[in-house]
Design a protein around this motif. Structure first.
Motif, PDB file in Angstrom:
ATOM      1  N   GLU A 172       0.804  -1.253  -0.051  1.00  0.00           N
ATOM      2  CA  GLU A 172       0.044  -0.024  -0.029  1.00  0.00           C
ATOM      3  C   GLU A 172       0.893   1.202  -0.174  1.00  0.00           C
ATOM      4  N   GLN A 173       1.928   1.230   0.625  1.00  0.00           N
ATOM      5  CA  GLN A 173       3.152   2.261   0.520  1.00  0.00           C
ATOM      6  C   GLN A 173       3.840   2.317  -0.736  1.00  0.00           C
ATOM      7  N   GLY A 174       3.213   1.522  -1.829  1.00  0.00           N
ATOM      8  CA  GLY A 174       4.105   1.522  -3.064  1.00  0.00           C
ATOM      9  C   GLY A 174       5.476   0.913  -3.048  1.00  0.00           C
ATOM     10  N   ILE A 175       5.688   0.144  -2.133  1.00  0.00           N
ATOM     11  CA  ILE A 175       6.762  -0.557  -2.212  1.00  0.00           C
ATOM     12  C   ILE A 175       6.724  -1.935  -3.013  1.00  0.00           C
ATOM     13  N   THR A 176       7.928  -2.305  -3.761  1.00  0.00           N
ATOM     14  CA  THR A 176       7.902  -3.559  -4.590  1.00  0.00           C
ATOM     15  C   THR A 176       8.374  -4.504  -3.791  1.00  0.00           C
ATOM     16  N   ILE A 177       7.854  -5.826  -3.732  1.00  0.00           N
ATOM     17  CA  ILE A 177       8.645  -6.862  -2.886  1.00  0.00           C
ATOM     18  C   ILE A 177       8.514  -7.933  -3.896  1.00  0.00           C
ATOM     19  N   LEU A 178       9.963  -8.250  -3.946  1.00  0.00           N
ATOM     20  CA  LEU A 178      10.395  -9.410  -4.913  1.00  0.00           C
ATOM     21  C   LEU A 178      10.786 -10.758  -4.053  1.00  0.00           C
ATOM     22  N   ASN A 179      10.007 -11.754  -4.072  1.00  0.00           N
ATOM     23  CA  ASN A 179      10.339 -12.846  -3.191  1.00  0.00           C
ATOM     24  C   ASN A 179      10.976 -13.924  -4.112  1.00  0.00           C
ATOM     25  N   ASN A 180      11.584 -14.999  -3.467  1.00  0.00           N
ATOM     26  CA  ASN A 180      12.351 -15.972  -4.099  1.00  0.00           C
ATOM     27  C   ASN A 180      13.264 -15.621  -5.290  1.00  0.00           C
ATOM     28  N   VAL A 181      14.093 -14.640  -4.645  1.00  0.00           N
ATOM     29  CA  VAL A 181      15.111 -13.738  -5.609  1.00  0.00           C
ATOM     30  C   VAL A 181      16.500 -14.523  -5.338  1.00  0.00           C
ATOM     31  N   THR A 182      17.102 -14.803  -6.484  1.00  0.00           N
ATOM     32  CA  THR A 182      18.447 -15.360  -6.626  1.00  0.00           C
ATOM     33  C   THR A 182      19.354 -14.041  -6.734  1.00  0.00           C
ATOM     34  N   LEU A 183      20.139 -13.694  -5.913  1.00  0.00           N
ATOM     35  CA  LEU A 183      20.820 -12.613  -6.053  1.00  0.00           C
ATOM     36  C   LEU A 183      22.265 -13.094  -6.604  1.00  0.00           C
ATOM     37  N   GLU A 184      22.539 -12.592  -7.751  1.00  0.00           N
ATOM     38  CA  GLU A 184      23.643 -13.156  -8.503  1.00  0.00           C
ATOM     39  C   GLU A 184      25.036 -12.410  -8.260  1.00  0.00           C
ATOM     40  N   SER A 185      24.843 -11.035  -8.411  1.00  0.00           N
ATOM     41  CA  SER A 185      26.182 -10.101  -8.217  1.00  0.00           C
ATOM     42  C   SER A 185      25.679  -8.532  -7.821  1.00  0.00           C
ATOM     43  N   VAL A 186      26.478  -7.728  -7.493  1.00  0.00           N
ATOM     44  CA  VAL A 186      26.127  -6.386  -7.271  1.00  0.00           C
ATOM     45  C   VAL A 186      27.337  -5.582  -7.977  1.00  0.00           C
ATOM     46  N   SER A 187      27.094  -4.371  -8.529  1.00  0.00           N
ATOM     47  CA  SER A 187      28.031  -3.902  -9.276  1.00  0.00           C
ATOM     48  C   SER A 187      27.772  -2.249  -9.310  1.00  0.00           C
ATOM     49  N   ASN A 188      28.474  -1.541 -10.249  1.00  0.00           N
ATOM     50  CA  ASN A 188      27.996  -0.313 -10.548  1.00  0.00           C
ATOM     51  C   ASN A 188      27.808   0.063 -11.849  1.00  0.00           C
ATOM     52  N   ASP A 189      26.953   1.155 -12.151  1.00  0.00           N
ATOM     53  CA  ASP A 189      26.530   1.799 -13.263  1.00  0.00           C
ATOM     54  C   ASP A 189      27.016   3.287 -13.181  1.00  0.00           C
ATOM     55  N   GLY A 190      28.310   3.708 -13.499  1.00  0.00           N
ATOM     56  CA  GLY A 190      28.555   4.865 -13.053  1.00  0.00           C
ATOM     57  C   GLY A 190      28.882   4.932 -11.473  1.00  0.00           C
ATOM     58  N   ASP A 191      28.161   5.895 -10.973  1.00  0.00           N
ATOM     59  CA  ASP A 191      28.344   6.146  -9.688  1.00  0.00           C
ATOM     60  C   ASP A 191      27.061   5.313  -8.826  1.00  0.00           C
ATOM     61  N   LYS A 192      26.091   4.643  -9.704  1.00  0.00           N
ATOM     62  CA  LYS A 192      24.737   3.967  -9.180  1.00  0.00           C
ATOM     63  C   LYS A 192      25.173   2.680  -8.809  1.00  0.00           C
ATOM     64  N   PRO A 193      24.592   2.256  -7.638  1.00  0.00           N
ATOM     65  CA  PRO A 193      24.749   0.752  -7.438  1.00  0.00           C
ATOM     66  C   PRO A 193      23.818  -0.040  -8.418  1.00  0.00           C
ATOM     67  N   VAL A 194      24.130  -1.403  -8.680  1.00  0.00           N
ATOM     68  CA  VAL A 194      23.281  -2.093  -9.615  1.00  0.00           C
ATOM     69  C   VAL A 194      23.119  -3.627  -8.677  1.00  0.00           C
ATOM     70  N   ILE A 195      21.983  -4.114  -8.652  1.00  0.00           N
ATOM     71  CA  ILE A 195      21.811  -5.487  -8.381  1.00  0.00           C
ATOM     72  C   ILE A 195      21.532  -6.246  -9.266  1.00  0.00           C
ATOM     73  N   THR A 196      22.253  -7.495  -9.396  1.00  0.00           N
ATOM     74  CA  THR A 196      21.867  -8.477 -10.502  1.00  0.00           C
ATOM     75  C   THR A 196      21.158  -9.575  -9.905  1.00  0.00           C
ATOM     76  N   ALA A 197      19.840  -9.652 -10.357  1.00  0.00           N
ATOM     77  CA  ALA A 197      19.007 -10.860  -9.698  1.00  0.00           C
ATOM     78  C   ALA A 197      18.147 -11.484 -10.774  1.00  0.00           C
ATOM     79  N   ASN A 198      18.088 -12.768 -10.576  1.00  0.00           N
ATOM     80  CA  ASN A 198      17.072 -13.573 -11.607  1.00  0.00           C
ATOM     81  C   ASN A 198      17.477 -12.930 -13.176  1.00  0.00           C
ATOM     82  N   ASN A 199      18.876 -12.740 -13.203  1.00  0.00           N
ATOM     83  CA  ASN A 199      19.191 -12.546 -14.763  1.00  0.00           C
ATOM     84  C   ASN A 199      18.751 -11.077 -15.279  1.00  0.00           C
ATOM     85  N   GLN A 200      18.597 -10.411 -14.198  1.00  0.00           N
ATOM     86  CA  GLN A 200      18.211  -8.791 -14.535  1.00  0.00           C
ATOM     87  C   GLN A 200      18.766  -7.832 -13.759  1.00  0.00           C
ATOM     88  N   ASN A 201      19.114  -6.732 -14.424  1.00  0.00           N
ATOM     89  CA  ASN A 201      19.861  -5.674 -13.618  1.00  0.00           C
ATOM     90  C   ASN A 201      18.680  -4.689 -12.978  1.00  0.00           C
TER      91      ASN A 201
END
Length: 321
Positions: free
Chosen positions: A213-242
């Motif tokens: 109701e607060q507008g929060i997106t909840i992704l369950n059963n996620v496989t966290l593959e890696s984290v990285s950066n796109d410039g100065d922004k943090p990136v989460i790679t999960a379920n083959n998606q950035n």
């Protein structure tokens, strides 16, 4: 180097430790209180946990700006921190040492502050060093920037417009709700099938409903593959998606803060999670050395730490509170 002798040494300015220090100081016992970080006088709850986060949530709920929310947090925590420091600093029987304390033997602790070093000794020592955030075991987490634990996320100078949250326990959900109230677009990454995995299904369902109701997106059963950066922004790679954010919070649990306090120079035993092993009176494997609060591996709540004070005070005096 000279050694200064005390009746009691308390390592860490948490709830149980500060209460024991104040109590024994008022009884005329000589007490040394050691705290490495001057921003932690008074312990976790008043400085980086319960009180500051609730203060921020209330301020955000009133529609205050991010800068105003941070200011409210600082006003409350600094007032409580100063009060806690003064409680001990004004006690003639208590000496407060601001520096890094580490055991050099079972009953000796070296306190280092810059170039200064002193060795303190006591027959009774209370370890009250609390807990620290666990960094998740994800590829890239040690080099990527823009990833913060629950302490660091409270001190961002500017508000993130988008926030990723790794973890769906109480800490992660609290910050997700806070930043959603501040207007951020929040996404939660949960490796489990539902949030709040230790709670009953009805609690999980209601929390999911409220967060959604607060507008929060909840992704369950996620496989966290890696984290990285796109410039100065943090990136989460999960379920083959950035997924790209302005900031990412990792809230993947906390562990006993025992890594750098010199336990290897003692006979103090720890368990497989690094917590100090204690008996029913919070006494460690070294007689006269006690571990109270989060560092002994029990439930991480302030009232548990306060009860540890009661137990240790009773064990040392025969007079339970």
């Amino acid at each position: 180097m000279n050694t200064k002798q005390y009746d009691i040494i308390v390592l860490g300015f948490g709830k149980a430790g500060k209460t024991l220090a104040a109590k024994f100081g008022s009884m005329g016992k000589s007490v040394a209180m050691i705290e490495e970080n001057p921003l932690m006088y008074g312990g976790t709850c008043i400085n980086i946990a319960c009180i500051p986060t609730k203060t921020m949530i209330i301020a955000a709920s009133k529609g205050l700006s991010y800068d105003q929310v941070l200011n409210q947090r600082e006003v409350v925590t600094s007032r409580l921190r100063n009060k806690n420091f003064g409680m001990l600093d004004t006690n003639e029987h208590v000496d407060v040492y601001t520096g890094h304390g580490a055991f050099i033997s079972n009953k000796e602790i070296a306190v280092t502050a810059g170039e200064d070093k002193i060795i303190l000794s006591a027959d009774t020592i209370v370890i009250n060093t609390g807990a620290v955030a666990i960094k998740p075991n994800i590829s890239g987490i040690d080099t990527a920037t823009g990833f913060y634990n629950s302490t660091e996320i409270q001190q961002l100078p500017t508000q993130p417009s988008t926030l990723g949250v790794i973890g769906a326990g109480p800490i992660g959900l609290e910050f997700a709700s806070l930043y959603a109230k501040l207007g951020a677009k929040v996404t939660i990454f949960n490796i489990e099938s539902s949030i709040l995995k230790r709670e009953e299904p009805i609690v999980q369902e209601l929390a999911t409903e409220y967060l959604t109701e607060q507008g929060i997106t909840i992704l369950n059963n996620v496989t966290l593959e890696s984290v990285s950066n796109d410039g100065d922004k943090p990136v989460i790679t999960a379920n083959n998606q950035n997924y790209t954010f302005d900031a990412v919070l990792y809230a993947t649990g906390r562990k006993a803060n025992t890594a750098n306090i010199g336990l290897e120079h003692t006979d103090i035993a720890t368990n497989e999670r690094g917590a100090i092993v204690v008996n029913d009176t919070c006494e460690s494997s070294v007689p006269g050395v006690y571990a109270v609060g989060d560092v002994n591996g029990g439930p991480q709540f302030t009232y548990i730490s306060l009860d540890d004070f009661r137990i240790v005070f009773g064990a040392l005096t025969g007079n339970s509170q």
